[in-house]
Scaffold this active site. Sequence first.
Site, short mmCIF file in Angstrom:
data_model
loop_
_atom_site.label_atom_id
_atom_site.label_comp_id
_atom_site.label_asym_id
_atom_site.label_seq_id
_atom_site.Cartn_x
_atom_site.Cartn_y
_atom_site.Cartn_z
CD GLN A 173 33.11 50.19 28.09
OE1 GLN A 173 33.26 50.78 29.16
NE2 GLN A 173 32.16 50.51 27.24
CB SER A 179 39.81 49.52 40.60
OG SER A 179 40.49 50.35 39.69
N GLY A 182 39.85 51.60 45.16
CA GLY A 182 39.61 51.42 46.60
C GLY A 182 38.41 52.21 47.09
CD GLU A 207 58.52 48.58 18.19
OE1 GLU A 207 59.22 47.74 17.61
OE2 GLU A 207 57.84 49.44 17.58
CG ASP A 211 27.76 45.30 44.30
OD1 ASP A 211 27.38 44.15 44.03
OD2 ASP A 211 28.80 45.81 43.82
CE LYS A 244 30.10 49.48 43.74
NZ LYS A 244 31.27 48.65 43.52
CG ASP A 288 34.11 43.94 45.16
OD1 ASP A 288 33.45 43.26 44.36
OD2 ASP A 288 34.07 45.19 45.19
CB THR A 334 33.86 49.77 46.15
OG1 THR A 334 33.57 50.25 44.85
CG2 THR A 334 32.76 48.86 46.64
C1 R5P Z 1 32.34 46.58 40.52
O1 R5P Z 1 31.32 46.15 40.03
C2 R5P Z 1 33.42 45.70 41.05
O2 R5P Z 1 32.88 44.51 41.55
C3 R5P Z 1 34.23 46.39 42.13
O3 R5P Z 1 33.38 46.68 43.22
C4 R5P Z 1 34.85 47.64 41.61
O4 R5P Z 1 35.55 47.39 40.41
C5 R5P Z 1 35.77 48.25 42.63
O5 R5P Z 1 36.29 49.42 42.11
P1 R5P Z 1 36.89 50.55 43.05
O6 R5P Z 1 37.93 49.90 43.92
O7 R5P Z 1 37.46 51.55 42.09
O8 R5P Z 1 35.74 51.12 43.84
#
Ligand code: R5P
Length: 293
Positions: free
Chosen positions: A101, A223, A225, A45, A170, A193, A219, A227
């Site tokens: 979310q 996250s 990677g 904690e 995208d 995308k 972008d 995309t």
């Molecule tokens: C999605 O709408 C965001 O703009 C990023 O493209 C997305 O979060 C990237 O996520 P990841 O690296 O997992 O593809």
Amino acid sequence: MFTILKKGRMYIISGTASESIARDLSKKLKVPLAKTITKRFPDQELYVRIMDDIENEEIIIVQTTYPDPNIIELFLIQNAVVEADADKITTVIPYYGYARQDTMFKKGEAISAKVLAELIGLNSDRVITVDPHKEYILDFFKTEAYSCTAVPSIAKYLKKKNLDMVLAPDKGALNRAKTASEIINCDFDYMEKTRIDGETVEIKPKNLDVENKNVGIIDDIISTGGTMAKSIKELRKQKAKKIFVSCTHGLFADQAIKKLNSSGCDEIISTDTIENDYSKVEIAPAILELIKQ
Ligand code: R5P
């Protein structure tokens, strides 16, 4: 937009997730960084204490809400500030975690972006964040909420790379690429995308006129990677020369870095909203500009 500097004293309080940004803001605003003690009890904690006397002082708290332990730390700092009878509280959240979310996509889901906004807003007079996933999440805050963008700072960094084109991964992110292209003075376009699920995306082939050209992709978040890796592969197929991938928030979850490197990118660039080895662009100047407006 708002005045932040009143006549009295002011302190910046840094959470452990955002020390470099807090230091930058402290230097640039010529405002002291409060001394804090943060430690963990044996059961993990968290304990937070502010050592300076901040009664009646105006306070800027700086803390990214990712990963989860940093959220609790922010709540404890906010509480310590309120209990110490500080004056106006501004919470700067360089990376606002849980923003993706932002609605109930399926019946029964929690709207995480709203939950965090409501809790953070409880002990804050205003909130500042950077490139939130969607601007409308600012409306979830019951207190004043503002955002600034890292795109011009990233574009200034990319300008040194002799880019011929900036791409959005995208269509929804096209404006980001357009803004960057105007600073860099190059072309811009987007990729097709489709998101299949949280971990899988599909990039459809689209003729992009990138043969033998230096390309930057920009972008808000990297996250997993997925995309970027798919985008890089498509650009390699279309014979792009150098490929630079950039984002505001570098989460680099799982094997993201490995994935990006093995897809054939030449450089990975992120800001320091989440401090990591790829934090090559400082976000403090963009935050400062908003604060001073
Ligand atoms: C999605 O709408 C965001 O703009 C990023 O493209 C997305 O979060 C990237 O996520 P990841 O690296 O997992 O593809």
